[in-house]
Design a protein around this motif. Structure first.
Motif, PDB file in Angstrom:
ATOM      1  N   LEU A   1      12.286  -9.027 102.149  1.00 55.75           N
ATOM      2  CA  LEU A   1      13.768  -9.097 102.487  1.00 55.75           C
ATOM      3  C   LEU A   1      13.817  -9.116 104.211  1.00 55.75           C
ATOM      4  O   LEU A   1      14.845  -9.765 104.359  1.00 55.75           O
ATOM      5  CB  LEU A   1      14.382  -7.660 101.893  1.00 55.75           C
ATOM      6  N   ALA A   2      12.812  -8.535 104.715  1.00 56.30           N
ATOM      7  CA  ALA A   2      12.947  -8.650 106.250  1.00 56.30           C
ATOM      8  C   ALA A   2      12.949 -10.153 106.809  1.00 56.30           C
ATOM      9  O   ALA A   2      13.289 -10.406 107.897  1.00 56.30           O
ATOM     10  CB  ALA A   2      11.909  -7.774 106.922  1.00 56.30           C
ATOM     11  N   PHE A   3      12.396 -11.006 105.673  1.00 60.68           N
ATOM     12  CA  PHE A   3      11.898 -12.231 106.267  1.00 60.68           C
ATOM     13  C   PHE A   3      13.401 -13.251 106.229  1.00 60.68           C
ATOM     14  O   PHE A   3      13.260 -14.067 106.665  1.00 60.68           O
ATOM     15  CB  PHE A   3      10.993 -13.103 105.362  1.00 60.68           C
ATOM     16  N   ILE A   4      14.489 -12.836 105.620  1.00 64.25           N
ATOM     17  CA  ILE A   4      15.377 -13.474 105.785  1.00 64.25           C
ATOM     18  C   ILE A   4      16.289 -13.420 106.887  1.00 64.25           C
ATOM     19  O   ILE A   4      16.286 -14.418 107.535  1.00 64.25           O
ATOM     20  CB  ILE A   4      16.706 -12.838 104.610  1.00 64.25           C
ATOM     21  N   PRO A   5      16.265 -12.208 107.673  1.00 60.06           N
ATOM     22  CA  PRO A   5      16.828 -12.244 108.951  1.00 60.06           C
ATOM     23  C   PRO A   5      15.820 -12.746 110.035  1.00 60.06           C
ATOM     24  O   PRO A   5      15.984 -13.293 111.102  1.00 60.06           O
ATOM     25  CB  PRO A   5      17.261 -10.800 109.289  1.00 60.06           C
TER      26      PRO A   5
ATOM     27  N   ASN B   1      12.631 -16.152 126.245  1.00 57.04           N
ATOM     28  CA  ASN B   1      12.247 -15.129 127.318  1.00 57.04           C
ATOM     29  C   ASN B   1      12.719 -13.681 127.338  1.00 57.04           C
ATOM     30  O   ASN B   1      12.471 -13.010 128.373  1.00 57.04           O
ATOM     31  CB  ASN B   1      11.388 -15.459 128.636  1.00 57.04           C
ATOM     32  N   THR B   2      13.962 -13.837 126.366  1.00 57.84           N
ATOM     33  CA  THR B   2      14.624 -12.357 126.477  1.00 57.84           C
ATOM     34  C   THR B   2      13.956 -11.514 125.503  1.00 57.84           C
ATOM     35  O   THR B   2      13.081 -12.031 124.869  1.00 57.84           O
ATOM     36  CB  THR B   2      16.043 -12.571 126.189  1.00 57.84           C
ATOM     37  N   ILE B   3      14.257 -10.374 125.421  1.00 58.03           N
ATOM     38  CA  ILE B   3      13.671  -9.276 124.391  1.00 58.03           C
ATOM     39  C   ILE B   3      14.127  -9.598 123.131  1.00 58.03           C
ATOM     40  O   ILE B   3      13.533  -9.202 122.123  1.00 58.03           O
ATOM     41  CB  ILE B   3      13.907  -7.745 124.724  1.00 58.03           C
ATOM     42  N   TRP B   4      14.906 -10.539 122.767  1.00 60.23           N
ATOM     43  CA  TRP B   4      15.411 -11.122 121.633  1.00 60.23           C
ATOM     44  C   TRP B   4      14.229 -11.496 120.743  1.00 60.23           C
ATOM     45  O   TRP B   4      13.893 -11.387 119.610  1.00 60.23           O
ATOM     46  CB  TRP B   4      16.454 -12.196 121.468  1.00 60.23           C
ATOM     47  N   VAL B   5      13.256 -12.125 121.467  1.00 58.70           N
ATOM     48  CA  VAL B   5      12.027 -13.083 121.140  1.00 58.70           C
ATOM     49  C   VAL B   5      11.201 -11.920 120.578  1.00 58.70           C
ATOM     50  O   VAL B   5      10.708 -11.876 119.512  1.00 58.70           O
ATOM     51  CB  VAL B   5      11.158 -13.837 121.909  1.00 58.70           C
ATOM     52  N   THR B   6      10.963 -10.638 121.471  1.00 62.08           N
ATOM     53  CA  THR B   6      10.318  -9.743 120.889  1.00 62.08           C
ATOM     54  C   THR B   6      10.679  -9.149 119.405  1.00 62.08           C
ATOM     55  O   THR B   6       9.708  -8.723 118.680  1.00 62.08           O
ATOM     56  CB  THR B   6      10.033  -8.579 121.905  1.00 62.08           C
ATOM     57  N   GLY B   7      11.980  -8.862 119.601  1.00 61.39           N
ATOM     58  CA  GLY B   7      12.641  -8.380 118.175  1.00 61.39           C
ATOM     59  C   GLY B   7      12.448  -9.362 117.208  1.00 61.39           C
ATOM     60  O   GLY B   7      12.177  -9.084 116.059  1.00 61.39           O
ATOM     61  N   HIS B   8      12.533 -10.517 117.218  1.00 65.69           N
ATOM     62  CA  HIS B   8      12.101 -11.514 116.452  1.00 65.69           C
ATOM     63  C   HIS B   8      10.711 -11.262 115.664  1.00 65.69           C
ATOM     64  O   HIS B   8      10.382 -11.288 114.573  1.00 65.69           O
ATOM     65  CB  HIS B   8      12.629 -12.862 116.950  1.00 65.69           C
ATOM     66  N   PHE B   9       9.585 -11.361 116.720  1.00 63.87           N
ATOM     67  CA  PHE B   9       8.461 -11.555 116.045  1.00 63.87           C
ATOM     68  C   PHE B   9       8.077  -9.977 115.357  1.00 63.87           C
ATOM     69  O   PHE B   9       6.901  -9.899 114.743  1.00 63.87           O
ATOM     70  CB  PHE B   9       7.171 -12.007 116.904  1.00 63.87           C
ATOM     71  N   HIS B  10       8.906  -9.054 116.020  1.00 61.70           N
ATOM     72  CA  HIS B  10       8.327  -7.603 115.413  1.00 61.70           C
ATOM     73  C   HIS B  10       9.100  -7.656 113.825  1.00 61.70           C
ATOM     74  O   HIS B  10       8.623  -6.869 113.082  1.00 61.70           O
ATOM     75  CB  HIS B  10       8.868  -6.481 116.134  1.00 61.70           C
ATOM     76  N   LEU B  11      10.014  -8.594 113.501  1.00 61.20           N
ATOM     77  CA  LEU B  11      10.336  -8.666 112.238  1.00 61.20           C
ATOM     78  C   LEU B  11       9.538  -9.696 111.466  1.00 61.20           C
ATOM     79  O   LEU B  11       9.203  -9.092 110.199  1.00 61.20           O
ATOM     80  CB  LEU B  11      11.849  -9.316 112.193  1.00 61.20           C
TER      81      LEU B  11
ATOM     82  N   VAL C   1       6.061 -10.842 112.064  1.00 61.32           N
ATOM     83  CA  VAL C   1       4.634 -10.182 111.835  1.00 61.32           C
ATOM     84  C   VAL C   1       4.634  -8.721 111.603  1.00 61.32           C
ATOM     85  O   VAL C   1       3.732  -8.195 111.015  1.00 61.32           O
ATOM     86  CB  VAL C   1       3.405 -10.981 113.007  1.00 61.32           C
ATOM     87  N   GLY C   2       5.678  -8.273 112.321  1.00 61.23           N
ATOM     88  CA  GLY C   2       5.527  -6.568 112.543  1.00 61.23           C
ATOM     89  C   GLY C   2       6.352  -6.160 111.197  1.00 61.23           C
ATOM     90  O   GLY C   2       6.091  -4.724 111.089  1.00 61.23           O
ATOM     91  N   THR C   3       6.859  -6.611 110.336  1.00 60.72           N
ATOM     92  CA  THR C   3       7.400  -6.211 109.122  1.00 60.72           C
ATOM     93  C   THR C   3       7.000  -7.086 107.891  1.00 60.72           C
ATOM     94  O   THR C   3       6.352  -6.625 107.228  1.00 60.72           O
ATOM     95  CB  THR C   3       9.105  -6.242 109.086  1.00 60.72           C
ATOM     96  N   THR C   4       7.288  -8.253 107.927  1.00 61.48           N
ATOM     97  CA  THR C   4       7.173  -9.211 106.711  1.00 61.48           C
ATOM     98  C   THR C   4       5.652  -9.276 106.348  1.00 61.48           C
ATOM     99  O   THR C   4       5.208  -8.824 105.340  1.00 61.48           O
ATOM    100  CB  THR C   4       7.592 -10.443 106.977  1.00 61.48           C
ATOM    101  N   VAL C   5       4.842  -9.525 107.360  1.00 66.90           N
ATOM    102  CA  VAL C   5       3.165  -9.692 107.381  1.00 66.90           C
ATOM    103  C   VAL C   5       2.645  -8.264 107.046  1.00 66.90           C
ATOM    104  O   VAL C   5       2.046  -8.086 106.134  1.00 66.90           O
ATOM    105  CB  VAL C   5       2.832 -10.576 108.553  1.00 66.90           C
ATOM    106  N   ILE C   6       3.033  -7.420 108.170  1.00 61.50           N
ATOM    107  CA  ILE C   6       2.524  -6.114 107.883  1.00 61.50           C
ATOM    108  C   ILE C   6       2.541  -5.314 106.716  1.00 61.50           C
ATOM    109  O   ILE C   6       1.529  -4.686 106.143  1.00 61.50           O
ATOM    110  CB  ILE C   6       2.527  -5.400 109.336  1.00 61.50           C
TER     111      ILE C   6
END
Lengths: 168, 550
Positions: free
Chosen positions: B343-347, B366-376, B378-383
């Motif tokens: 489900l996290a992979f949708i956003p 290079n804003t922290i948006w990108v950090t937010g993106h990959f925490h969803l 790899v940091g949520t969907t994958v993990i």
């Protein structure tokens, strides 16, 4: 290979919207000419003064037309060199009238830096050996922070300047 | 036809578990580094003992993005290969050699980071220069992973020889695709590390070509994220159907989507370099289009998942339009954790589309948006999917049972993780849109009011980060309980069968020469001209800057 009827509908809808999306991006890029910053000129990072734009006297804000400006900036660890004022002090604030056409030109004398006027689309990478340029019109008055958004070392988060967009 | 599954003997279980120990210890250490970062950025915390913000940021990135993922994935894939095609004594030996090579490399890199001589972040952009052992360690990790690649290739080849004319088991096929992807992608990072960084950091050459090194890095950097994602897809396609009492919707479509990921995840690195000078915007646009091709296998996957869920629900007698949702085993953590990840992979995917969109990238680059993106991603969907895998993989390897208590604790862990990530990633996305940069210690910059608007979101990131760290502690506890504490018993290793209604899988899907050929052709198409261009228009090279990272 057989594909289920519903899956066909789903894929046609999905791939269709994908094509539409890419066509819109292409119109923006090739018809309107809106590409991300991709300036191709190179420079010797150890001898940036060789380039007219980065000679010491040409750094900072310069008016070049009725409502047109050029901002030449040297990016290095950990500050933006915007030239000197009349008293010989380093400039840390530039003031641009709202609605003016501004060309930003920058290069790095050391490592990779970022060049972002936070809250605007003036956002580009600065790399040693390359000149980055971006032309824009500042449309909203306000006090903006120009900051480095690519890690450049221990003082990276102190690398900043102020851009004021004022109503003339 | 039913696939036969082999038992995993103790010797093979030990190999997989060795990888898992490294992965879960990395989770704890890397997670702690992340927690400290959110504290620093909140503005009310200073790091003790002279530890630098960029030191822990480097450690966080290297330990979680490179070490945790690679060890977990390679371990998991060995388990899948043992189960489906078997592992000979010789292959097990080479797998161990790969493991030790990676571990030595990891320790070398980690100790260099600890001494503060490698504060260059996990992307190690030249001409910031780290101590040579940082790069040598990374090179060993890659070489170790190649040994694992070729062991997996050999495993399938040997199986094929004794099973002439049969199609390869689905999971083995998927593992080999992922390792092919990894091997082709890591050639780029290996080239820049071996040819550019190591000689330069050792002082054998004076200068480095910055744009070439960045281009080679991002040739690797994007397929890297698919190397993380595909093992999650393996579990979604071929494991979860078994857990929910269903069947695989279509073997052929699962294979097709993996083949498409192989082709379209590599020739796309420029979308990480969109705002960079020195690269022709036409080629940036071409790679943007190629980037978006991976949306097609993603759509295939989304359809297959929901079709599998619905079929499983309906086979249990739920006939109404959405009634089948009730039939899913929401109280089984082996299902719940990965589904929350899905489900996290949708956003997450939507954000990814924005990031790669040629012009729109400038808004968030290079804003922290990108950090937010990959925490969803790899940091949520994958993990969360990896956690979901652990709940059956670990007990089945250690000969223990997943107890009711651990199942409940796992569900709590999933909820804690989602809540923490919702707060942290959500506030990163918003702050990024307001202009807050990523990869930066706490700063008020020139004191403009604008910067004040970011601080509240940075506080929220610290709150989210704290909740996430509680999630990490819970997960590490669960892991060690499943290894040492859980009652002895037999946990199943769930592998699903293909639905009877699915069409037979066409032969050409296993035409490796064809798929590898197309993959290489696409890479050559996307990179040859711009890369020659970059080299021909090279500026003078850059000397190293070690002084800036102290």
């Amino acid at each position: 290979m057989h594909i289920h009827k519903y899956e066909k509908i789903w894929l046609i809808f999905g791939v269709g919207s994908l094509i539409l999306f890419l066509v819109i991006l292409a119109i923006g890029a090739f018809y309107k000419g809106v590409h991300p910053p991709s300036h191709m000129d190179t420079i010797d990072p150890k001898n940036v003064q060789e380039n007219e734009s980065f000679k010491e006297e040409n750094l900072g804000l310069r008016q070049v037309g009725e409502n047109e400006y050029i901002v030449n900036v040297l990016s290095s660890g950990f500050y933006y060199d915007l030239g000197k004022d009349e008293d010989g002090k380093a400039v840390n604030t530039i003031r641009i009238p709202v609605g003016a056409k501004v060309l930003f030109q920058t290069t790095s004398t050391d490592v990779v830096h970022g060049f972002h006027i936070a809250g605007t689309n003036v956002n580009m990478m600065v790399e040693p050996g390359h000149i980055s340029t971006l032309e824009t019109i500042m449309q909203k008055p306000g006090t903006y922070t120009l900051l480095c958004n690519e890690y450049c070392g221990s003082g990276h988060h102190y690398m900043a300047a102020t851009v004021e967009v004022y109503e003339p | 036809m039913m696939e036969k599954h082999l038992p995993i003997p103790q010797k093979e279980a030990r190999l997989v578990m060795a990888h898992m120990y490294v992965a879960f210890i990395s989770l704890l250490v890397g997670g702690l580094m992340g927690l400290l970062q959110t504290f620093v950025r909140s503005g009310s915390f200073d790091l003790p003992f002279g530890i630098g913000y960029y030191q822990i940021l480097t450690a966080h990135g290297v330990i979680l993005a490179l070490v945790l993922t690679t060890f977990f994935i390679i371990g998991f894939q060995f388990a899948l290969m043992s189960k489906t095609v078997g592992l000979s004594d010789k292959q097990r030996l080479s797998a161990w050699i790969g493991f030790w090579t990676m571990l030595i490399g990891t320790l070398l890199t980690a100790s260099t980071i600890l001494t503060g001589k490698a504060n260059v972040l996990y992307t190690f952009y030249a001409p910031l220069k780290a101590f040579p052992t940082f790069y040598i360690g990374l090179a060993l990790v890659v070489v170790g992973s190649w040994i694992a690649c070729f062991t997996n290739f050999r495993q399938l080849a040997v199986w094929k020889k004794s099973h002439k004319g049969e199609k390869s088991p689905l999971l083995a096929f998927m593992v080999v695709i992922n390792m092919l992807l990894w091997f082709i992608a890591t050639l780029g990072v290996a080239a820049t590390v071996l040819i550019q960084f190591i000689p330069w950091s050792l002082g054998m050459v004076d200068t480095i070509n910055v744009l070439v090194s960045r281009t080679l890095f991002w040739y690797f950097g994007h397929p890297l994220v698919y190397f993380w994602l595909l093992p999650a897809y393996m579990a979604w396609y071929a494991i979860i159907p078994k857990i929910i009492g269903g069947k695989i919707f279509s073997d052929a479509l699962a294979r097709l989507s993996f083949v498409l990921f192989l082709m379209f995840s590599i020739p796309v690195g420029f979308h990480h370099q969109l705002t960079e000078p020195g690269i022709d915007p036409l080629w940036k646009f071409i790679q943007v289009v190629l980037t978006f091709m991976v949306i097609i296998p993603s759509l295939l996957t989304a359809f297959s998942m929901f079709a599998t869920f619905e079929m499983a629900g309906r086979s249990k007698g739920y006939t109404s339009l959405f009634g089948w949702i009730k039939a899913l085993p929401w109280k089984d953590v082996r299902f719940f954790a990965p589904v929350v990840g899905m489900l996290a992979f949708i956003p997450a995917g939507t954000g990814g589309i924005i990031n790669a969109s040629h012009q729109m990238n400038q808004v968030i680059h290079n804003t922290i948006w990108v950090t937010g993106h990959f925490h969803l991603t790899v940091g949520t969907t994958v993990i969360l999917t990896f956690f979901g895998i652990s709940y059956w993989l670990i007990p089945s390897l250690t000969g223990r049972k997943l107890t009711k208590k651990i199942n409940t604790l796992g569900i709590i862990q999933t909820i804690v993780w989602s809540a923490g990530m919702f707060i942290m990633s959500g506030s990163m996305h918003i702050a990024g849109l307001l202009g807050a940069p990523r990869r930066s210690a706490y700063s008020t910059y020139t004191g403009a009011e604008q910067v004040d608007t970011w601080i509240g979101y940075q506080l929220a990131q610290a709150i989210g980060g704290t909740i996430l760290f509680i999630g990490i502690v819970l997960m590490v506890y669960i892991f060690f309980y499943m290894v040492f504490g859980a009652p002895k018993g037999k946990a199943s290793f769930p592998i699903a069968e293909v639905s009877e209604d699915a069409e037979p899988t066409p032969q050409y899907l296993e035409n490796w020469k064809l798929w590898i050929g197309i993959t290489i052709a696409l890479i050559l198409f996307a990179y040859t001209i711009p890369f020659i261009d970059i080299i021909q228009h090279s500026p003078p090279g850059s000397e190293g800057f070690e002084n800036l990272i102290r």
